[in-house]
Write a protein that holds these residues in place. Sequence first.
Motif, short mmCIF file in Angstrom:
data_model
loop_
_atom_site.label_atom_id
_atom_site.label_comp_id
_atom_site.label_asym_id
_atom_site.label_seq_id
_atom_site.Cartn_x
_atom_site.Cartn_y
_atom_site.Cartn_z
N VAL A 151 -23.36 75.97 60.54
CA VAL A 151 -23.65 74.89 59.59
C VAL A 151 -24.96 74.22 60.00
O VAL A 151 -25.22 74.01 61.18
N VAL A 152 -25.79 73.93 59.01
CA VAL A 152 -27.11 73.35 59.26
C VAL A 152 -27.21 72.06 58.45
O VAL A 152 -26.84 72.03 57.28
N ASN A 153 -27.68 71.02 59.09
CA ASN A 153 -27.83 69.71 58.45
C ASN A 153 -26.51 69.13 57.95
O ASN A 153 -26.48 68.42 56.94
N MET A 154 -25.44 69.44 58.65
CA MET A 154 -24.17 68.85 58.23
C MET A 154 -24.02 67.47 58.86
O MET A 154 -24.27 67.28 60.05
N ASP A 155 -23.62 66.51 58.03
CA ASP A 155 -23.33 65.14 58.46
C ASP A 155 -22.39 65.18 59.67
O ASP A 155 -21.32 65.79 59.60
N GLU A 170 -30.68 53.59 49.56
CA GLU A 170 -31.41 52.46 48.96
C GLU A 170 -32.92 52.64 48.96
O GLU A 170 -33.61 52.25 48.04
N ASN A 171 -33.42 53.28 50.01
CA ASN A 171 -34.88 53.46 50.04
C ASN A 171 -35.33 54.70 49.27
O ASN A 171 -36.47 55.13 49.38
N GLY A 172 -34.41 55.26 48.49
CA GLY A 172 -34.80 56.37 47.61
C GLY A 172 -34.77 57.73 48.28
O GLY A 172 -34.96 58.74 47.63
N ALA A 173 -34.50 57.76 49.61
CA ALA A 173 -34.44 59.07 50.27
C ALA A 173 -33.18 59.80 49.83
O ALA A 173 -32.18 59.17 49.49
N GLN A 174 -33.27 61.12 49.85
CA GLN A 174 -32.12 61.89 49.42
C GLN A 174 -31.03 61.82 50.48
O GLN A 174 -31.29 62.02 51.66
N GLU A 175 -29.80 61.50 50.06
CA GLU A 175 -28.70 61.50 51.01
C GLU A 175 -28.03 62.87 51.01
O GLU A 175 -28.23 63.66 50.10
N ARG A 176 -27.24 63.07 52.00
CA ARG A 176 -26.54 64.34 52.08
C ARG A 176 -25.60 64.53 50.90
O ARG A 176 -25.08 63.57 50.33
N ILE A 177 -25.39 65.80 50.56
CA ILE A 177 -24.44 66.13 49.50
C ILE A 177 -23.02 65.95 50.02
O ILE A 177 -22.15 65.37 49.37
N ILE A 219 -33.98 78.34 47.90
CA ILE A 219 -33.95 77.16 48.78
C ILE A 219 -34.67 75.99 48.10
O ILE A 219 -34.18 74.85 48.11
N ARG A 220 -35.79 76.28 47.47
CA ARG A 220 -36.53 75.22 46.77
C ARG A 220 -35.66 74.64 45.65
O ARG A 220 -35.56 73.43 45.47
N PHE A 221 -35.02 75.54 44.94
CA PHE A 221 -34.13 75.13 43.84
C PHE A 221 -32.99 74.25 44.37
O PHE A 221 -32.68 73.19 43.80
N ALA A 222 -32.39 74.67 45.48
CA ALA A 222 -31.28 73.89 46.05
C ALA A 222 -31.75 72.51 46.48
O ALA A 222 -31.06 71.51 46.27
N ALA A 223 -32.95 72.45 47.06
CA ALA A 223 -33.49 71.16 47.50
C ALA A 223 -33.75 70.26 46.29
O ALA A 223 -33.36 69.09 46.27
N GLU A 224 -34.40 70.82 45.26
CA GLU A 224 -34.71 70.02 44.07
C GLU A 224 -33.46 69.55 43.36
O GLU A 224 -33.39 68.43 42.85
N GLU A 225 -32.49 70.42 43.29
CA GLU A 225 -31.31 70.13 42.47
C GLU A 225 -30.14 69.60 43.28
O GLU A 225 -29.03 69.45 42.76
N ASN A 226 -30.39 69.34 44.57
CA ASN A 226 -29.36 68.71 45.38
C ASN A 226 -28.09 69.55 45.48
O ASN A 226 -26.99 69.09 45.19
N VAL A 261 -32.02 70.40 53.55
CA VAL A 261 -31.10 71.32 52.85
C VAL A 261 -29.86 71.58 53.71
O VAL A 261 -29.97 71.96 54.87
N GLU A 262 -28.69 71.33 53.13
CA GLU A 262 -27.43 71.60 53.83
C GLU A 262 -27.03 73.04 53.58
O GLU A 262 -26.99 73.48 52.43
N LEU A 263 -26.75 73.74 54.66
CA LEU A 263 -26.51 75.18 54.56
C LEU A 263 -25.33 75.56 55.45
O LEU A 263 -25.21 75.09 56.58
N ALA A 264 -24.46 76.42 54.92
CA ALA A 264 -23.47 77.09 55.78
C ALA A 264 -23.67 78.58 55.56
O ALA A 264 -23.74 79.03 54.40
N SER A 265 -23.80 79.35 56.64
CA SER A 265 -23.94 80.79 56.47
C SER A 265 -22.85 81.50 57.26
O SER A 265 -22.35 80.97 58.26
N PHE A 266 -22.47 82.69 56.80
CA PHE A 266 -21.24 83.34 57.25
C PHE A 266 -21.50 84.75 57.72
O PHE A 266 -22.29 85.49 57.12
N HIS A 267 -20.80 85.14 58.78
CA HIS A 267 -20.87 86.51 59.27
C HIS A 267 -19.48 86.94 59.74
O HIS A 267 -18.59 86.11 59.92
#
Lengths: 506, 506
Positions: free
Chosen positions: A339-343, B23-30, A269-276, A314-320
Amino acid sequence: MKRSHSGTQLAEQNQNRMLRMSENGAQERILTLESMNPAIRRVEYAVRGPIVTRAVELEKELQQGVKKPFTEVIKANIGDAHAMGQKPLTFLRQVIALCLYPELLNDNKFPEDVKQKAARILQACGGSSIGSYSASAGVEVIRQDVAKYIEKRDGGIACNPDNIYLSTGASDSIVTILKLLVSGQGNSRTGVLIPIPQYPLYSAALAELEAVQVNYYLDEENCWALDIKELRRALDEARRHCDPKVLCIINPGNPTGQVQSRKCIEDVIRFAAEENLFLMADEVYQDNVYAQGCAFHSFKKVLFEMGPKYSDVVELASFHSTSKGFMGECGFRGGYMEVVNMDPAVKEQLTKLVSVRLCPPVPGQALLDVIMNPPKPGEPSYKQYMAEKQAVLGNLAEKARLTEEILNQAPGIQCNPVQGAMYSFPRIEIPERAVKLAKAEGQAPDMFFCMKLLEETGICVVPGSGFGQREGTHHFRMTILPPTDKLRILLERLKDFHQKFLQEYS
Amino acid sequence: MKRSHSGTQLAEQNQNRMLRMSENGAQERILTLESMNPAIRRVEYAVRGPIVTRAVELEKELQQGVKKPFTEVIKANIGDAHAMGQKPLTFLRQVIALCLYPELLNDNKFPEDVKQKAARILQACGGSSIGSYSASAGVEVIRQDVAKYIEKRDGGIACNPDNIYLSTGASDSIVTILKLLVSGQGNSRTGVLIPIPQYPLYSAALAELEAVQVNYYLDEENCWALDIKELRRALDEARRHCDPKVLCIINPGNPTGQVQSRKCIEDVIRFAAEENLFLMADEVYQDNVYAQGCAFHSFKKVLFEMGPKYSDVVELASFHSTSKGFMGECGFRGGYMEVVNMDPAVKEQLTKLVSVRLCPPVPGQALLDVIMNPPKPGEPSYKQYMAEKQAVLGNLAEKARLTEEILNQAPGIQCNPVQGAMYSFPRIEIPERAVKLAKAEGQAPDMFFCMKLLEETGICVVPGSGFGQREGTHHFRMTILPPTDKLRILLERLKDFHQKFLQEYS
């Protein structure tokens, strides 16, 4: 039979149509291997590939009385519990039978909790019939039940029913999310990180969508654990030629049977957040954990326990799915995703996209509802439900242990513990001479092995090359699902066959 | 949170990732509207579009006690028979209930033919459970039953079970065939001829696959008949910018309700043969023919009766479903397609492609089997089955007539006879002032009309613009499925509303 057309724009057109004429002027087919969608041609799906076709032929030959060195084909190629003799859970089937034929609501044979559950599902269906379309994301009451189930599973972390989409098995929603995510051309084409070995739905979907498959290798020496350094290597390399923005995880692992530690999930999760990276967590084996010291942790739960720095972004989709676990109801094609944090604008697009296929099968939705919302202590069906569930899971744990034990007795076979899921993915030694023979026949060496195994023993397993593996290593995937006595025979036969195979080709 | 990367290949990459920072540097959604798959964004599906979303909201408002000029929302937007009160056929549901809960095979309540049918289906399932995966093309016995049904329907013309693929509703197999067919780039991109008005699955699938939609207009003045001259016009124009190689027919028509004459089908087949077009025949309403002098003729039958000059060469896929007809079992997502003259190598590709999703829902397959293989004269369930079937079809015929009659009484509404299927697609006059107002709001004029209709009367129908129509004409699609008394009220209200609408905006 051809009409002529004028205009230079038609030149290429006509050329295409001319290509459809063979040399002697006869009309060729419109849809051929050459003219068809090349992306579809590139799709591969080993779990039902040539080895299974041959297994079905062998079964027919046996029925016709053709003599073989075996009397039965044992299919250990696919996670299909009922086909291997597992009985459906009584409560599940009673509820669905009442949903289908509501006259049975008046039949005293059925316990009250069965009737209540069925009546509640029917009330949520259009015209009180399971034959109506549901909303495209699924019956609303069932989405609410799924959300409650997830909240309970995750120790109270909130789940919004609006984030739940029911689906036609988990495969359906995995492909749907990938469809949304894939875009761009050339170096900007979406890259999707998948584990190797992987479940070949992923490679098949990526081929069809013409996305870039980015492989990260699981660590076989370390019980198929996910290694963040390897993830980073794969990502850095991929960034040179595509736009990697999705990371797929299968936990518990298919075909590799490992169960991810909580720490490893945090690292991912940390990796996904850092690396978008958009996270896709395939958790269809969440009920299938056997090994001492292993436990299932959902990505959703870990994400929220890591705090808002992660859970807000962190945008996440999990499946069952209804196909695995203790129920094994593959035929119903039931499942869901969260789906979590989906636009919100993308969620509208998702809803639109799934509406084109109208709705997931309603009997599968109803079955999912019963699994999400099982009998409670004190209710008439509780004891039997729990007994049946625990019998299945206890039996699977025993077979997981047995598989590891017997296979590791064979020289030239190395088998990691089956911590979870339903598969073993043992590494097998294949002698140099067999490798050369296979290559001469245009076959992967493990396909060569699996075909010989099938022809001589009737055992059907899937070559590791269909799932991906490190260059130069060879594996196969087998399920642990055959009944214990049959599994034992299968494993012993496999061991003996491999020994003979080593001798023959050394 | 970002790592830096070296190498010029990474420039575009990094730019993409930078775009994900606001613009304010915040991370946008993927995954955003901007970054998502543009092909999916272009997909539209009117049958479940904004009008239905609003209808659902209105229902909730009514439940909460909000005052409206109506007491009930009547959904005539979708062909969902059970939701409109149609009862499932007893025999169908009895057989499936026994398949689901086989203990009932010992229950004297159920007739012998029900038990035999259920036992036969179970025997064909892995482990005798409907919860097993089937073969990817469907349970073999069911494919055989479908083939026998088709042979009988088509007066004895042979049908090979190997050409039958079961599916998750008809939509599934229609999209699958289109997937195989679409290829090429630019002027060589596959073009697909579809009728206008069309069922929007077609436009949605073509948008997703980035194929070229080629419109041919049905002849409204001639009861929505297909006109070969118009087909030729559409084809000739399309050849200037794409490679049209597929021709889709919907017969009986959706949304237009016409039934194609035998002569017209022959003309279409001849046209397809001459112009080298792959034929897709959507025949899901084959049981729904009401008008005097109209009959359903399958493309398969007509093709073979035209002799080997055609039947040896024309490539055809035809589609059927459990969702429509007299059974209306939409929720099961059952269906099949038959492919004729398909290249064997492509059939292998088709089998591979469908195997990625494992199999169609088995309860839907079982239901399809019962429909294909209903009780025979003399069997215990025969009389009731026929009585229930004929009651449904007789009632639909009556409602088809009623719809045409009442709508045509309204000045400014013109309605072709509903010869078949389940829909009327009346043409409505929309005054110039309403057209301008709608355009100012960025709405199609018929969407403007349908929204006002919904808000004032609670009647939910779908704007014609969602199906396509000739420029400057306006329509809506409504189903004929509400119960007769409710349908009568709906039609009278609609008529009154339109009159008021004409006055208000004239």
